[in-house]
Design a protein around this motif. Structure first.
Motif, PDB file in Angstrom:
ATOM      1  N   LEU A 133       0.803  -1.229   0.000  1.00 42.54           N
ATOM      2  CA  LEU A 133       0.000   0.000   0.000  1.00 42.54           C
ATOM      3  C   LEU A 133       0.835   1.278   0.000  1.00 42.54           C
ATOM      4  N   ALA A 134       2.157   1.171   0.025  1.00 45.59           N
ATOM      5  CA  ALA A 134       3.017   2.355   0.088  1.00 45.59           C
ATOM      6  C   ALA A 134       2.667   3.424  -0.947  1.00 45.59           C
ATOM      7  N   PRO A 135       2.382   3.069  -2.205  1.00 48.65           N
ATOM      8  CA  PRO A 135       2.044   4.116  -3.173  1.00 48.65           C
ATOM      9  C   PRO A 135       0.740   4.851  -2.850  1.00 48.65           C
ATOM     10  N   GLU A 136      -0.098   4.272  -2.006  1.00 52.29           N
ATOM     11  CA  GLU A 136      -1.382   4.873  -1.648  1.00 52.29           C
ATOM     12  C   GLU A 136      -1.337   5.666  -0.342  1.00 52.29           C
ATOM     13  N   VAL A 137      -0.247   5.534   0.425  1.00 51.67           N
ATOM     14  CA  VAL A 137      -0.152   6.204   1.724  1.00 51.67           C
ATOM     15  C   VAL A 137      -0.056   7.715   1.522  1.00 51.67           C
ATOM     16  N   ASP A 138      -0.956   8.452   2.173  1.00 50.84           N
ATOM     17  CA  ASP A 138      -0.976   9.917   2.093  1.00 50.84           C
ATOM     18  C   ASP A 138      -0.294  10.566   3.286  1.00 50.84           C
ATOM     19  N   ARG A 139      -0.368   9.899   4.432  1.00 47.60           N
ATOM     20  CA  ARG A 139       0.169  10.454   5.676  1.00 47.60           C
ATOM     21  C   ARG A 139       0.846   9.325   6.434  1.00 47.60           C
ATOM     22  N   LEU A 140       2.018   9.611   6.958  1.00 52.86           N
ATOM     23  CA  LEU A 140       2.802   8.636   7.702  1.00 52.86           C
ATOM     24  C   LEU A 140       3.023   9.208   9.098  1.00 52.86           C
ATOM     25  N   ILE A 141       2.526   8.510  10.111  1.00 51.34           N
ATOM     26  CA  ILE A 141       2.706   8.954  11.488  1.00 51.34           C
ATOM     27  C   ILE A 141       3.449   7.843  12.226  1.00 51.34           C
ATOM     28  N   LEU A 142       4.681   8.148  12.600  1.00 48.04           N
ATOM     29  CA  LEU A 142       5.533   7.164  13.254  1.00 48.04           C
ATOM     30  C   LEU A 142       5.656   7.477  14.738  1.00 48.04           C
ATOM     31  N   LYS A 143       5.414   6.470  15.550  1.00 50.92           N
ATOM     32  CA  LYS A 143       5.695   6.555  16.985  1.00 50.92           C
ATOM     33  C   LYS A 143       7.050   5.862  17.150  1.00 50.92           C
ATOM     34  N   ARG A 144       8.119   6.644  17.075  1.00 52.26           N
ATOM     35  CA  ARG A 144       9.465   6.072  17.134  1.00 52.26           C
ATOM     36  C   ARG A 144       9.873   5.884  18.586  1.00 52.26           C
ATOM     37  N   HIS A 145      10.154   4.627  18.928  1.00 53.61           N
ATOM     38  CA  HIS A 145      10.525   4.275  20.292  1.00 53.61           C
ATOM     39  C   HIS A 145      12.042   4.141  20.394  1.00 53.61           C
ATOM     40  N   PRO A 146      12.626   4.523  21.527  1.00 54.41           N
ATOM     41  CA  PRO A 146      14.079   4.486  21.684  1.00 54.41           C
ATOM     42  C   PRO A 146      14.582   3.083  22.010  1.00 54.41           C
ATOM     43  N   VAL A 147      14.276   2.148  21.119  1.00 53.69           N
ATOM     44  CA  VAL A 147      14.721   0.765  21.273  1.00 53.69           C
ATOM     45  C   VAL A 147      15.212   0.259  19.916  1.00 53.69           C
ATOM     46  N   LEU A 148      16.043  -0.776  19.972  1.00 48.29           N
ATOM     47  CA  LEU A 148      16.524  -1.459  18.773  1.00 48.29           C
ATOM     48  C   LEU A 148      16.084  -2.915  18.847  1.00 48.29           C
ATOM     49  N   PHE A 149      15.569  -3.445  17.757  1.00 48.25           N
ATOM     50  CA  PHE A 149      15.216  -4.863  17.705  1.00 48.25           C
ATOM     51  C   PHE A 149      16.298  -5.685  17.003  1.00 48.25           C
ATOM     52  N   GLY A 150      17.061  -5.063  16.108  1.00 50.67           N
ATOM     53  CA  GLY A 150      18.103  -5.784  15.395  1.00 50.67           C
ATOM     54  C   GLY A 150      17.596  -6.569  14.197  1.00 50.67           C
ATOM     55  N   ARG A 151      16.424  -7.106  14.308  1.00 49.09           N
ATOM     56  CA  ARG A 151      15.772  -7.823  13.213  1.00 49.09           C
ATOM     57  C   ARG A 151      14.299  -7.948  13.558  1.00 49.09           C
ATOM     58  N   GLY A 152      13.512  -8.285  12.550  1.00 49.67           N
ATOM     59  CA  GLY A 152      12.084  -8.423  12.779  1.00 49.67           C
ATOM     60  C   GLY A 152      11.291  -8.026  11.554  1.00 49.67           C
ATOM     61  N   ILE A 153      10.098  -7.485  11.797  1.00 45.96           N
ATOM     62  CA  ILE A 153       9.213  -7.065  10.709  1.00 45.96           C
ATOM     63  C   ILE A 153       9.490  -5.593  10.427  1.00 45.96           C
ATOM     64  N   PRO A 154       9.980  -5.277   9.214  1.00 41.97           N
ATOM     65  CA  PRO A 154      10.328  -3.889   8.912  1.00 41.97           C
ATOM     66  C   PRO A 154       9.096  -3.011   8.696  1.00 41.97           C
ATOM     67  N   LEU A 155       9.294  -1.725   8.843  1.00 45.32           N
ATOM     68  CA  LEU A 155       8.242  -0.741   8.614  1.00 45.32           C
ATOM     69  C   LEU A 155       7.592  -0.961   7.253  1.00 45.32           C
ATOM     70  N   PHE A 156       8.411  -1.149   6.237  1.00 49.24           N
ATOM     71  CA  PHE A 156       7.963  -1.517   4.894  1.00 49.24           C
ATOM     72  C   PHE A 156       8.836  -2.682   4.449  1.00 49.24           C
ATOM     73  N   GLU A 157       8.224  -3.809   4.123  1.00 49.16           N
ATOM     74  CA  GLU A 157       9.018  -4.885   3.550  1.00 49.16           C
ATOM     75  C   GLU A 157       9.509  -4.437   2.183  1.00 49.16           C
ATOM     76  N   ALA A 158      10.418  -5.201   1.596  1.00 47.73           N
ATOM     77  CA  ALA A 158      10.956  -4.851   0.281  1.00 47.73           C
ATOM     78  C   ALA A 158       9.828  -4.565  -0.696  1.00 47.73           C
ATOM     79  N   HIS A 159       9.998  -3.526  -1.475  1.00 49.41           N
ATOM     80  CA  HIS A 159       8.966  -3.136  -2.439  1.00 49.41           C
ATOM     81  C   HIS A 159       9.640  -2.715  -3.729  1.00 49.41           C
ATOM     82  N   SER A 160       8.844  -2.615  -4.773  1.00 51.64           N
ATOM     83  CA  SER A 160       9.421  -2.328  -6.087  1.00 51.64           C
ATOM     84  C   SER A 160       8.739  -1.139  -6.748  1.00 51.64           C
ATOM     85  N   TYR A 161       8.691  -0.021  -6.074  1.00 49.91           N
ATOM     86  CA  TYR A 161       8.139   1.180  -6.682  1.00 49.91           C
ATOM     87  C   TYR A 161       9.183   2.280  -6.595  1.00 49.91           C
ATOM     88  N   LEU A 162       8.972   3.313  -7.341  1.00 45.31           N
ATOM     89  CA  LEU A 162       9.925   4.406  -7.372  1.00 45.31           C
ATOM     90  C   LEU A 162       9.974   5.119  -6.025  1.00 45.31           C
TER      91      LEU A 162
END
Length: 189
Positions: A133-162
């Motif tokens: 849905l990245a090409p359709e997102v109009d507004r992005l609101i991130l609650k950035r927490h002061p932690v590191l996971f090192g690995r896991g589910i990314p904010l956006f998985e790999a995608h193929s758009y400009l």
């Protein structure tokens, strides 16, 4: 036209959950919680909001989009029953009030919803659905927490758009270390 809003908690290294979908390292207490419950009350699960005495008005959002794994994490049949809930899955079904499970193309669903009357559409997660849905997102609101996971589910998985550009419209830093950063899509022309 309605907006598709990707509102999500994310680590400093860009993950919305750990490798097994865990999210318990996100800060659930601190000075960021009152503003979260005030401005983004409709993003709280219905039962939690009711227990906290938080009013949910559906002014900011009235629809939530989720991938199956995000939906299943809550363990309840209808986590956001105050909203219209649409869960994307090609192989699973669920039955609950205000919950729709669909195998339809998420982009087509989002485009159709944007044409309807109503408040915003919340993209709750996960990373694969966000990438679709990245090409359709109009507004992005991130609650950035002061932690590191090192690995896991990314904010956006790999995608193929400009590459897409977003402009910062608000950034609030709390003593807890949590930052609310809000961006809007920069439209060409």
């Amino acid at each position: 036209m309605r907006e598709l809003i990707y509102f999500v908690a994310v680590t400093l290294d860009g993950y919305i959950a750990g490798p097994q979908g865990e999210y318990d390292a996100f800060l659930m207490e601190g000075d960021h919680m009152a503003p979260l419950m005030a401005r983004f009350a409709d993003t709280l699960p219905t039962d939690f909001a009711e227990a906290q005495g938080v009013s949910q008005t559906r002014e900011l959002i009235d629809t939530v989009l989720m991938g199956w794994n995000t939906y299943a994490v809550g363990g309840v049949p209808s986590p956001y029953r105050h909203l219209r809930q649409i869960v994307f899955s090609r192989s699973r079904t669920a039955h609950a009030d205000s919950l729709e499970v669909t195998a339809s193309d998420p982009r087509e669903v989002a485009r159709g919803l944007k044409e309807e009357e109503g408040a915003g559409i919340w993209l709750c997660g996960g990373g694969a659905l966000a990438a679709t849905l990245a090409p359709e997102v109009d507004r992005l609101i991130l609650k950035r927490h002061p932690v590191l996971f090192g690995r896991g589910i990314p904010l956006f998985e790999a995608h193929s758009y400009l590459p897409e550009r977003f402009a910062l419209v608000e950034n609030t830093v709390f003593d807890s270390g949590v930052m609310f950063s809000e961006f809007v899509r920069v439209r060409e022309g």
